[in-house]
Scaffold this active site. Structure first.
Site: not given
Ligand code: FAD
Ligand code: NAI
Length: 465
Positions: A41, A53, A143, A181-182, A320, A444
């Protein structure tokens, strides 16, 4: 004997990799997926979308009880926080969903190779000392957190944490400073603010949520301030030191000026994420990353190396889960000789705060750069369902091309904006005009009627405003 061990081998079982693996197997390909975590996952299910969530949903209930929203509907309660139980339901959600992927792998006959993969050559990867070959290899390694230079993250200690640490804090900090503030900063900052922490968000730029429409960014800042979050915009963090259980941050105006210090029980570093390519042995196959550390791909997710493709957070585009999933399906379809399609212009983005913040397509500024536009806005205050539910904050904004009326972007702040944005995305996928949305019958009373009314406002004639 088959030429390779597998037709397809996918590295990483996040939303990109696990979806690609299941789709490839469904299409009749002999498929393996390498994952080094103990559960499938990826970031999303283990430490990202799902656990965040779970904490957002639970803390929303707590906040509604604590801040008087429930009392305003005739429900008098004094909430008592059981943080262990709240973490328990988070862990349950993760366990069930990651276990569900394992079940789906077995059901679709995907082989899970447990361990870290690295390339030996373009058709061979090594996993824990064993080599496996495949006709096509897909990099879906996702990532990880971007570090702030000079700031050490220690999730176990719980003082300076990243998103993973912030999901698991064993007690509510009295004060929390969020750097960035992202999306992560606002979602996880909201969780702990609702549970009682005094939260300050330090953001380098002059507004929150880069990439979103400017009106939305301004309105979001107003709402978070009203909720009690302190926002320090146009401010940079220059250092963090930890003594015992207290962190001291040095901050100064982004444009330069006098420094000040902030003290906090907990600091959340949320300044973005970077692609995972280290240790993959890309040098063994001559695959280079771009200046942002991403792997560049073409429309079929092919890298510059024959037989090696890449998807998800490791390639350019929004980081995402749903973008990674759609690329997972598409890459499997290309490998199977079909046509896989992802419309990268229409990837919705949702911030799961209260209210939710969502958008798809172009911002007003981006749309204006392309030519004349028409904009329609409708406030949630004038939407009967939102008003009845005591959810007056936010608005919907529809942006259309002036001449053709084609919808170019839709932006919402509303309690259920994440659900509402799906209809806008679908309409835009079908090339809708704002008139099409305005003349589509909406049930509605629903929050979605605000999208219809904003589309009517593009035509100059909303009813309820
Ligand atoms: P990942 O989910 O990062 O999966 C990559 C996997 O590859 C990992 O399990 C890792 O262990 C494995 N891996 C890496 N290198 C190797 C290797 N060499 N060999 C074997 N395995 C390896 N996105 C949304 O759309 N909605 C959200 O609500 C949302 N909330 C988030 C909340 C947080 C706190 C964070 C951190 C992210 C959130 N995201 C959200 C972003 C979302 O999690 C990522 O965009 C998504 O997981 C990316 O999917 P991916 O498959 O590219 O990589
Ligand atoms: P982000 O890119 O959304 O926000 C990072 C923020 O930090 C930016 O506003 C930037 O200007 C600021 N910043 C950077 N350097 C700084 C500094 N030195 N001091 C102060 N501010 C600074 O990144 P975030 O929130 O870490 O999320 C990472 C990724 O995870 C995003 O790309 C997002 O798409 C994904 N994600 C998606 C979610 C969702 O879809 N609901 C939930 C959580 C994460």
């Amino acid at each position: 004997m088959a030429e390779h061990d597998f037709d397809v081998l996918i590295i990483g079982a996040g939303p990109g990799g696990y979806v690609a693996a299941i789709r490839a197997a469904q299409l009749g390909l002999k498929t393996a997926c390498v994952e080094s975590r103990a559960t499938l996952g990826g970031t999303c299910l283990n430490v990202g979308c799902i656990p965040s969530k779970a904490m957002l949903h639970a803390s929303e209930y707590f906040d509604a009880a604590a801040n008087g929203s429930m009392a305003s509907m005739g429900i008098d309660v004094t909430p008592k926080l059981n943080l262990d139980a709240m973490h328990g339901q988070r862990k349950d959600a993760v366990k069930q969903l990651t276990g569900g992927i394992e079940f789906l792998f077995k059901k679709s006959k995907v082989t899970w190779l447990k361990g870290l993969a690295s390339f030996k050559d373009a058709n061979t990867v090594e996993v824990d000392g064993k080599s496996y070959t495949a006709g096509e290899i897909v990099i879906a390694t996702g990532s990880s957190v971007t570090q702030l230079p000079g700031v050490e993250i220690d999730n176990d200690k719980g003082v300076v944490v990243d998103s993973t640490g912030a999901l698991e804090l064993p007690k509510v900090p009295k004060t929390m400073v969020v750097i960035g503030g992202g999306v992560i900063g606002l979602e996880l900052g909201s969780v702990w603010r609702r549970l009682g922490a005094e939260v300050t968000v330090v953001e380098y730029l002059d507004q929150l949520l880069p990439g979103m429409d400017d009106d939305i960014r301004k309105e979001a800042a107003k709402i978070f301030k009203k909720q009690g979050m302190e926002l320090k915009l146009s401010t940079k963090v220059t250092g963090v030191s930890v003594r015992g259980k207290t962190a001291t941050l040095t901050v100064e105006p982004a444009a330069g000026g006098d420094a000040e210090t902030l003290k906090a029980d907990c600091v959340l570093v949320a300044i973005g994420r970077k692609p995972n390519t280290e240790g993959l042995g890309l040098e063994n196959i001559g695959l280079e990353t771009n200046e942002r550390g991403q792997i560049e791909v073409d429309g079929q997710f092919r890298t510059s190396v024959d037989g090696v493709r890449a998807i998800g957070d490791v390639v350019p585009g929004p980081m995402l889960a749903h973008k990674a999933e759609d690329e997972g399906i598409a890459v499997a379809e290309w490998i199977a000789g079909q046509i896989g399609i992802v419309n990268h212009d229409l990837i919705p983005g949702v911030v799961y705060t209260w209210p939710e913040i969502a958008g798809v397509g172009l911002t007003e500024a981006q749309a204006k750069e392309k030519g004349p536009i028409k904009v329609g806005k409708f406030p949630m205050l004038a939407n009967s369902r939102a008003k009845t539910n005591h959810e007056p904050d936010g608005f919907v904004k529809v942006i259309a091309e002036a001449e053709s009326d084609k919808v170019l972007g839709v932006w919402c702040i509303a309690s259920v904006a994440g659900t509402m944005i799906a209809q806008a995305t679908q309409a835009m996928e079908f090339g809708a005009l704002s008139e099409d949305i305005a003349y589509t019958c909406h049930a509605h009373p629903t929050h979605s009627e605000a999208i219809k009314e904003a589309a009517m406002a593009v035509q100059g004639k909303p009813i309820h405003m």
